[in-house]
Design a protein around this motif. Structure first.
Motif, PDB file in Angstrom:
ATOM      1  N   ALA A 408      30.475   6.292 -20.890  1.00  0.00           N
ATOM      2  CA  ALA A 408      30.549   7.731 -21.165  1.00  0.00           C
ATOM      3  C   ALA A 408      31.626   8.396 -20.322  1.00  0.00           C
ATOM      4  CB  ALA A 408      29.187   8.375 -20.887  1.00  0.00           C
ATOM      5  N   ASP A 409      31.802   7.915 -19.086  1.00  0.00           N
ATOM      6  CA  ASP A 409      32.817   8.475 -18.177  1.00  0.00           C
ATOM      7  C   ASP A 409      34.219   8.278 -18.742  1.00  0.00           C
ATOM      8  OD1 ASP A 409      34.454   9.225 -16.108  1.00  0.00           O
ATOM      9  OD2 ASP A 409      33.668   7.823 -14.642  1.00  0.00           O
ATOM     10  N   LEU A 410      34.541   7.047 -19.135  1.00  0.00           N
ATOM     11  CA  LEU A 410      35.898   6.802 -19.634  1.00  0.00           C
ATOM     12  C   LEU A 410      36.125   7.464 -20.990  1.00  0.00           C
ATOM     13  CD1 LEU A 410      38.423   5.302 -18.642  1.00  0.00           C
ATOM     14  CD2 LEU A 410      37.854   3.499 -20.249  1.00  0.00           C
ATOM     15  N   PHE A 411      35.076   7.524 -21.813  1.00  0.00           N
ATOM     16  CA  PHE A 411      35.187   8.245 -23.081  1.00  0.00           C
ATOM     17  C   PHE A 411      35.588   9.696 -22.819  1.00  0.00           C
ATOM     18  CE2 PHE A 411      33.440  11.049 -26.274  1.00  0.00           C
ATOM     19  CZ  PHE A 411      33.801  10.440 -27.467  1.00  0.00           C
ATOM     20  N   GLU A 412      34.919  10.303 -21.848  1.00  0.00           N
ATOM     21  CA  GLU A 412      35.231  11.700 -21.511  1.00  0.00           C
ATOM     22  C   GLU A 412      36.634  11.843 -20.950  1.00  0.00           C
ATOM     23  OE1 GLU A 412      35.661  14.699 -18.357  1.00  0.00           O
ATOM     24  OE2 GLU A 412      35.272  12.573 -18.050  1.00  0.00           O
ATOM     25  N   SER A 413      37.074  10.862 -20.139  1.00  0.00           N
ATOM     26  CA  SER A 413      38.422  10.928 -19.557  1.00  0.00           C
ATOM     27  C   SER A 413      39.477  10.920 -20.654  1.00  0.00           C
ATOM     28  CB  SER A 413      38.647   9.736 -18.620  1.00  0.00           C
ATOM     29  OG  SER A 413      37.807   9.800 -17.507  1.00  0.00           O
ATOM     30  N   ILE A 414      39.330  10.000 -21.595  1.00  0.00           N
ATOM     31  CA  ILE A 414      40.320   9.884 -22.676  1.00  0.00           C
ATOM     32  C   ILE A 414      40.293  11.123 -23.564  1.00  0.00           C
ATOM     33  CG2 ILE A 414      40.936   8.546 -24.725  1.00  0.00           C
ATOM     34  CD1 ILE A 414      39.874   6.081 -23.240  1.00  0.00           C
ATOM     35  N   ALA A 415      39.091  11.608 -23.894  1.00  0.00           N
ATOM     36  CA  ALA A 415      38.983  12.790 -24.748  1.00  0.00           C
ATOM     37  C   ALA A 415      39.631  14.007 -24.088  1.00  0.00           C
ATOM     38  CB  ALA A 415      37.514  13.073 -25.058  1.00  0.00           C
ATOM     39  N   ALA A 416      39.350  14.224 -22.798  1.00  0.00           N
ATOM     40  CA  ALA A 416      39.930  15.376 -22.098  1.00  0.00           C
ATOM     41  C   ALA A 416      41.443  15.263 -22.025  1.00  0.00           C
ATOM     42  CB  ALA A 416      39.332  15.476 -20.689  1.00  0.00           C
ATOM     43  N   GLU A 417      41.942  14.054 -21.742  1.00  0.00           N
ATOM     44  CA  GLU A 417      43.397  13.867 -21.634  1.00  0.00           C
ATOM     45  C   GLU A 417      44.088  14.081 -22.983  1.00  0.00           C
ATOM     46  OE1 GLU A 417      46.753  11.424 -22.584  1.00  0.00           O
ATOM     47  OE2 GLU A 417      44.771  10.527 -22.715  1.00  0.00           O
ATOM     48  N   ILE A 418      43.503  13.571 -24.063  1.00  0.00           N
ATOM     49  CA  ILE A 418      44.105  13.723 -25.384  1.00  0.00           C
ATOM     50  C   ILE A 418      44.161  15.199 -25.780  1.00  0.00           C
ATOM     51  CG2 ILE A 418      43.746  13.316 -27.850  1.00  0.00           C
ATOM     52  CD1 ILE A 418      42.712  10.546 -27.177  1.00  0.00           C
ATOM     53  N   ILE A 419      43.052  15.897 -25.599  1.00  0.00           N
ATOM     54  CA  ILE A 419      42.996  17.300 -26.023  1.00  0.00           C
ATOM     55  C   ILE A 419      43.949  18.173 -25.207  1.00  0.00           C
ATOM     56  CG2 ILE A 419      41.491  19.328 -26.115  1.00  0.00           C
ATOM     57  CD1 ILE A 419      39.193  17.366 -26.773  1.00  0.00           C
ATOM     58  N   SER A 420      43.989  17.967 -23.889  1.00  0.00           N
ATOM     59  CA  SER A 420      44.893  18.775 -23.068  1.00  0.00           C
ATOM     60  C   SER A 420      46.348  18.490 -23.414  1.00  0.00           C
ATOM     61  CB  SER A 420      44.636  18.505 -21.583  1.00  0.00           C
ATOM     62  OG  SER A 420      44.837  17.145 -21.266  1.00  0.00           O
ATOM     63  N   ALA A 421      46.679  17.219 -23.664  1.00  0.00           N
ATOM     64  CA  ALA A 421      48.053  16.881 -24.034  1.00  0.00           C
ATOM     65  C   ALA A 421      48.413  17.457 -25.396  1.00  0.00           C
ATOM     66  CB  ALA A 421      48.224  15.362 -24.041  1.00  0.00           C
ATOM     67  N   MET A 422      47.466  17.476 -26.329  1.00  0.00           N
ATOM     68  CA  MET A 422      47.724  18.069 -27.652  1.00  0.00           C
ATOM     69  C   MET A 422      47.976  19.573 -27.530  1.00  0.00           C
ATOM     70  SD  MET A 422      44.915  16.013 -29.985  1.00  0.00           S
ATOM     71  CE  MET A 422      45.444  16.632 -31.594  1.00  0.00           C
ATOM     72  N   ILE A 423      47.199  20.244 -26.656  1.00  0.00           N
ATOM     73  CA  ILE A 423      47.399  21.690 -26.457  1.00  0.00           C
ATOM     74  C   ILE A 423      48.782  21.966 -25.874  1.00  0.00           C
ATOM     75  CG2 ILE A 423      46.628  23.677 -25.109  1.00  0.00           C
ATOM     76  CD1 ILE A 423      43.770  22.571 -25.346  1.00  0.00           C
ATOM     77  N   SER A 677      43.335  16.641 -14.813  1.00  0.00           N
ATOM     78  CA  SER A 677      42.889  17.956 -14.352  1.00  0.00           C
ATOM     79  C   SER A 677      44.063  18.917 -14.199  1.00  0.00           C
ATOM     80  CB  SER A 677      42.157  17.815 -13.015  1.00  0.00           C
ATOM     81  OG  SER A 677      41.010  17.021 -13.163  1.00  0.00           O
ATOM     82  N   PHE A 678      45.204  18.397 -13.777  1.00  0.00           N
ATOM     83  CA  PHE A 678      46.401  19.230 -13.688  1.00  0.00           C
ATOM     84  C   PHE A 678      46.782  19.750 -15.080  1.00  0.00           C
ATOM     85  CE2 PHE A 678      51.087  19.571 -13.742  1.00  0.00           C
ATOM     86  CZ  PHE A 678      51.238  20.574 -12.796  1.00  0.00           C
ATOM     87  N   LEU A 679      46.668  18.887 -16.089  1.00  0.00           N
ATOM     88  CA  LEU A 679      46.966  19.311 -17.460  1.00  0.00           C
ATOM     89  C   LEU A 679      45.971  20.352 -17.936  1.00  0.00           C
ATOM     90  CD1 LEU A 679      47.737  15.903 -19.215  1.00  0.00           C
ATOM     91  CD2 LEU A 679      49.310  17.434 -18.052  1.00  0.00           C
ATOM     92  N   LEU A 680      44.689  20.113 -17.675  1.00  0.00           N
ATOM     93  CA  LEU A 680      43.666  21.043 -18.131  1.00  0.00           C
ATOM     94  C   LEU A 680      43.809  22.398 -17.438  1.00  0.00           C
ATOM     95  CD1 LEU A 680      40.678  18.542 -18.202  1.00  0.00           C
ATOM     96  CD2 LEU A 680      41.658  19.689 -20.192  1.00  0.00           C
ATOM     97  N   PHE A 681      44.226  22.371 -16.186  1.00  0.00           N
ATOM     98  CA  PHE A 681      44.461  23.630 -15.471  1.00  0.00           C
ATOM     99  C   PHE A 681      45.593  24.419 -16.134  1.00  0.00           C
ATOM    100  CE2 PHE A 681      46.660  26.002 -12.082  1.00  0.00           C
ATOM    101  CZ  PHE A 681      45.624  26.815 -11.659  1.00  0.00           C
ATOM    102  N   SER A 682      46.658  23.711 -16.506  1.00  0.00           N
ATOM    103  CA  SER A 682      47.781  24.374 -17.199  1.00  0.00           C
ATOM    104  C   SER A 682      47.333  24.903 -18.552  1.00  0.00           C
ATOM    105  CB  SER A 682      48.934  23.383 -17.368  1.00  0.00           C
ATOM    106  OG  SER A 682      49.350  22.867 -16.129  1.00  0.00           O
ATOM    107  N   ALA A 683      46.507  24.108 -19.264  1.00  0.00           N
ATOM    108  CA  ALA A 683      46.012  24.564 -20.566  1.00  0.00           C
ATOM    109  C   ALA A 683      45.126  25.797 -20.407  1.00  0.00           C
ATOM    110  CB  ALA A 683      45.227  23.433 -21.238  1.00  0.00           C
ATOM    111  N   TYR A 684      44.340  25.859 -19.336  1.00  0.00           N
ATOM    112  CA  TYR A 684      43.491  27.023 -19.076  1.00  0.00           C
ATOM    113  C   TYR A 684      44.349  28.277 -18.890  1.00  0.00           C
ATOM    114  CZ  TYR A 684      40.760  30.304 -16.244  1.00  0.00           C
ATOM    115  OH  TYR A 684      40.171  31.443 -15.741  1.00  0.00           O
ATOM    116  N   MET A 685      45.439  28.173 -18.117  1.00  0.00           N
ATOM    117  CA  MET A 685      46.299  29.330 -17.887  1.00  0.00           C
ATOM    118  C   MET A 685      46.961  29.785 -19.187  1.00  0.00           C
ATOM    119  SD  MET A 685      47.927  28.463 -14.140  1.00  0.00           S
ATOM    120  CE  MET A 685      48.491  30.128 -13.878  1.00  0.00           C
ATOM    121  N   ASP A 686      47.341  28.821 -20.040  1.00  0.00           N
ATOM    122  CA  ASP A 686      47.916  29.181 -21.342  1.00  0.00           C
ATOM    123  C   ASP A 686      46.890  29.904 -22.202  1.00  0.00           C
ATOM    124  OD1 ASP A 686      50.388  28.155 -20.803  1.00  0.00           O
ATOM    125  OD2 ASP A 686      50.063  26.238 -21.801  1.00  0.00           O
ATOM    126  N   GLU A 687      45.642  29.430 -22.169  1.00  0.00           N
ATOM    127  CA  GLU A 687      44.613  30.055 -23.006  1.00  0.00           C
ATOM    128  C   GLU A 687      44.300  31.476 -22.522  1.00  0.00           C
ATOM    129  OE1 GLU A 687      40.289  29.025 -25.002  1.00  0.00           O
ATOM    130  OE2 GLU A 687      40.871  28.015 -23.158  1.00  0.00           O
TER     131      GLU A 687
END
Length: 893
Positions: A408-423, A677-687
């Motif tokens: 479940a951990d690695l599934f979540e890692s890949i999902a978060a990375e894919i979505i943040s990179a797509m954004i 997390s760095f990507l998700l932080f950038s995506a948060y600021m964009d949102e």
């Protein structure tokens, strides 16, 4: 409590007094010429002698003591366990010719029985429904579903069709691996019975744990729905006609789908491990190479399913929204805005992964600590000894904590990375006015599709026999590293091809090459992370050997050395992450992609590509991670079924390698979590900028409220870690009390005359871990929401717009930094303590049972909640904080 006395034997170490069964064997010596047989001689008695002894034994009036059996029926005959054990067995990390080729000497089949602990097997409801459907009907339904999926994919993009095709092929590959593993034999009946008990405990806990998580997920989904029904909408949503109600239900559906897929990923990890463990144990009786291959392929099956589900789940969601919403048609949503609708999927995956990791980590380490403290330290019996009442709970914990939770951990890692990179890809393509942005948006899906292909090659490269050119002994770790090296080389080639295919644009013809170099930075970072973690946790290197040496002067010096090693181990990874982020950012900035004002805009996407590069071998890394608990379980089954010492030596070698692979993959996980997390932080600021309709590019920590948010973020990491470790401690205390009680009330356990109550320890650990996981999990979910709302209200009355969003951004930033350092410390120190103990158990510094070994066991006990509960949970926490702020961003404005 009566304590067994021991006698010394030059060949076999410590020999316990024989139970009545062996006394009967010795009485049979009138049929043998040797008047003073050794235990080895007793093993070699003829079948006729053994049968005669069994008849003698059955004629004896051997009854259990009144009242000492607990819940066991009185008057039942219990066959005694064989007791001969070599305590200070010296083995090496190398697999010699005799181990690799299975030349273990004659294997004498002895009469053994083991209490049948197997109950009713459990299958999830969806599996029971599918198994009840006629095969032909199921085949037709499957074809129709595939047809619908490919139709939606073809209506979206040829790239989606490619992703679907690769994922389906990888699922077929996973089915082949599963069929190959399950075709292997399960060994003698006693092995199968122990494996059944482990399987029952793991599936029972999984059913209860995920039932609790499901209820919490449904409750949180209702909260999200209410929030989205009353939140503001973005200009893009208004222009496309996507109202609040549609947005709310889309987000909730994505959240529930992500949670469901994360749960399935966890179940798959556990399903294969509880079936592969006994097959690895059986193979170890023949060859170490065969046992290694089975464990790797079993882990490969889980890895292929987990990564494939993460990719195909996001691809189906993306394609469905694309077709349903009529994306890129006049008056509808633009394709560059579509990835923002997927954040719910990442949040759902993170939510389930956090509670799975917490619950599973508390379970496995509480059982492990309780079993070690009483069994090894107080009673002086070996690890995984059948006399230890907590041994089944310990082996169950390997599956629910190290396999299900890690999946479940690695599934979540890949999902978060894919979505943040797509954004980020969509945002950059929009700013640069790229005509066809689909390549930049779908690039992460293609990278992970190739990951499935190249990892399959790496897994299949590990064979059950040595190549014709191989000479002498070979380290199992070297075999796994060779497969990883093959995967890394293929990753470099496929990554370069993917960037040329999808990221080439006429506006910047050399941009694809810059992004290919960003990917190379990520791949190199992953490789260095694996090497650094191995250096600090493998006992072939100086740090762990120094830690083992510190055990020779006592328990306190062992703890001091382990803590200092963990603190030191944070330096190199942080330097590597820093270089990787800066290098990837500037490679992206100099790619030639600029916005309409001529400002370079490729920096953040460059870091996203580096993160994809780091995770481009994720399937093989997860395979190595799953290998560890499967090998550990196999060793436990071998010990409990009292197989010959040579078999245990093979599983000990694989177990020691598994400890190192688990530690290295945790280092890999925290490195990828840092970049993601760095990507998700950038995506948060964009949102936030999108919803606020004003620029949001900087967070000023000189503002007191913003600085306070940072302090709260750092505090959250420490408080969460404290609660996770204390949960293990409280649960372990319950296990210690129960194990002590059984040893006192059932003195016959130590002499193999009474069976321990394994089920009681399993029930204690299961109920306590489910109870204890709630508090730290709730802290992680509620904290960022509460902080954002409180400071939003404070900002409203003090005239500071966006204060809530700024404070949450600061909290997220500080929590990420603190979490990375804390996770590195916890993971590495715990792994080093564990392998220092393993190093001493090879026979150095006094070997098993020595004062040095007892000090090392204390260190290992302290490190258990570090490396398997708090540390891995922090991987999920720092990414879940980012995904929850992405989902809840409108609440802070």
């Amino acid at each position: 409590m009566a304590c067994a006395t021991s006698a010394k034997n030059d060949d076999l170490g410590t020999i316990l007094p024989p139970p009545p069964f062996l006394q009967s064997l010795r009485a049979a010596q009138t049929l043998n010429p040797n008047p003073n047989p050794s235990p080895n001689h007793i093993r070699s008695l003829t079948p006729f002698t053994v049968v005669w002894a069994v008849k003698r034994f059955k004629d004896q009036s051997f009854w259990l003591r009144p009242g000492s059996g607990g819940d066991l029926p009185q008057g039942i005959e219990y066959s005694s366990f064989p007791v001969v054990r070599r305590v200070n067995s010296s083995h090496t990390m190398l697999m010699g010719d005799d181990l690799e080729d299975g030349n273990l000497g004659p294997y004498q089949e002895r009469l053994r029985t083991f209490p049948n602990m197997h109950g009713k097997s459990y299958n999830p409801l969806i599996f029971r429904i599918l198994m009840g459907i006629n095969v032909r009907v199921l085949f037709v339904i499957l074809l129709l579903a595939l047809g619908v999926v490919f139709y939606i994919g073809a209506s979206t993009s040829p790239i989606i069709v490619f992703v679907f095709s690769v994922c389906i092929i990888s699922f077929l590959m996973a089915m082949h691996l599963a069929k190959w593993v399950l075709a292997k034999d399960e060994g003698p009946p006693e092995m199968g019975q122990i494996s059944d008990a482990i399987r029952d405990g793991a599936e029972g806990f999984f059913r209860t744990q995920y039932g609790t998580i499901s209820k919490m997920a449904i409750l949180l989904a209702a909260v999200i729905l209410c929030i989205y029904l009353f939140r503001t909408t973005t200009p893009q949503q208004e222009s496309s006609g996507l109202g609040r109600v549609a947005t709310a239900f889309i987000t909730v559906a994505a959240f529930l789908l992500g949670a469901f897929c994360s749960g399935v990923a966890g179940y798959v990890g556990m399903w294969v491990s509880v079936r592969a463990n006994v097959r690895v144990s059986s193979a170890a009786r023949r060859s170490a190479r065969e046992a290694l291959q089975i464990a790797v392929r079993a882990g490969g099956f889980s890895a292929m399913i987990v990564v494939g589900m993460a990719v195909i789940g996001i691809a189906i969601l993306y394609a469905t929204f694309y077709v349903w919403l009529g994306v890129d048609t006049p008056g509808s949503m633009k394709v560059t805005d579509l990835p923002l609708l997927l954040v719910g999927y990442g949040f759902g995956a993170s939510f389930v992964a956090l509670f799975a990791q917490l619950g599973g980590g508390i379970y496995t380490k509480a059982a492990d600590v309780g079993a070690d403290l009483v069994g090894k330290v107080e009673q002086g019996i070996p690890e995984d000894d059948p006399r230890n009442p907590a041994v089944i709970a310990d082996l169950v914990g390997d599956n629910v904590g190290d396999c299900a939770a890690r999946g479940a951990d690695l599934f979540e890692s890949i999902a978060a990375e894919i979505i943040s990179a797509m954004i980020l890809g969509g945002t950059m393509a929009q700013r640069c006015k790229i005509e066809d942005p689909s390549g930049f948006i779908l690039f992460p899906l293609v990278v992970h599709s190739f990951d499935l292909v190249i990892s399959s090659v790496g897994i299949l490269s590990i064979r059950g026999t040595r190549g014709s050119g191989a000479k002498g002994s070979e380290d199992p770790m070297a075999i796994l590293e060779r497969g990883y090296s093959i995967t890394v080389i293929l990753a470099v080639l496929t990554f370069g091809a993917s960037t040329r295919w999808l990221l080439y644009t006429e506006q910047a013809p050399s941009a694809w090459f810059h992004f290919a170099l960003c990917g190379l930075v990520g791949i190199i970072t992953a490789y260095i992370f694996v090497w650094i973690t191995k250096y600090y946790t493998d006992y072939k290197y100086e740090p762990v050997r120094t830690l083992a040496l510190a055990s020779s002067t006592g328990h306190g010096t062992n703890i001091i050395a382990g803590v200092s090693l963990g603190l030191e181990s944070t330096a190199l990874p942080v330097l590597v992450i820093s270089v990787a982020i800066v290098s990837a950012y500037w490679l992206g900035q100099t790619s030639g992609l600029v916005d309409e004002n001529g400002v370079p805009t490729g920096g953040l996407f460059g870091t996203a590509v580096a993160t994809m590069g780091m995770l481009s071998t994720a399937a093989y890394v997860l395979t190595m991670d799953m290998f560890g608990p499967i090998a550990d379980n196999a060793g436990g089954i071998v010990e409990m079924s009292q197989q010959p010492e040579s078999v245990r030596e093979i599983t000990d070698v694989l177990d020691a390698v598994g400890n190192t692979t688990k530690a290295t993959t945790k280092g890999f996980a925290i490195g990828s979590a840092a970049l993601a997390s760095f990507l998700l932080f950038s995506a948060y600021m964009d949102e936030v900028a999108t919803f606020a309709r004003e620029p949001f590019k900087q967070v000023d920590i000189a503002i007191p409220e913003v600085f306070v948010g940072g302090l709260l973020g750092s505090m959250l990491i420490f408080l969460f870690s404290a609660w996770a470790c204390s949960a293990v401690g409280r649960t372990a205390q319950e296990v210690v009390r129960e194990v002590r009680r059984q040893f006192i009330e059932r003195p016959g356990i130590m002499e193999y005359k009474e069976k321990p109550d394994y089920a009681r320890c399993v029930a204690i650990v299961a109920s306590a871990s489910l109870r204890e996981m709630i508090k730290p999990g709730a802290l992680a979910i509620i904290s960022p929401i509460a902080v954002g709302i409180v400071f939003r209200i404070f900002g409203y009355y003090t005239g500071q717009p966006l204060l809530g969003a700024k404070v949450v951004a600061s909290m997220l930033m500080f929590a990420t930094v603190s979490g990375i350092l804390m996770a590195l410390f916890l993971n590495t120190s715990g792994g080093a303590w564990d392998n220092a103990k393993k190093y001493i158990e090879t026979g150095v510094l006094g070997g098993k049972g020595s004062d040095c070994h007892k000090a090392a066991v204390t260190g290992d006990t302290v490190g258990d909640p570090f490396k398997d509960t708090a540390g891995p949970s922090l991987h999920v926490l720092i990414k879940m904080l980012a995904t929850i702020t992405l989902v809840m961003a409108p609440v802070f404005l």
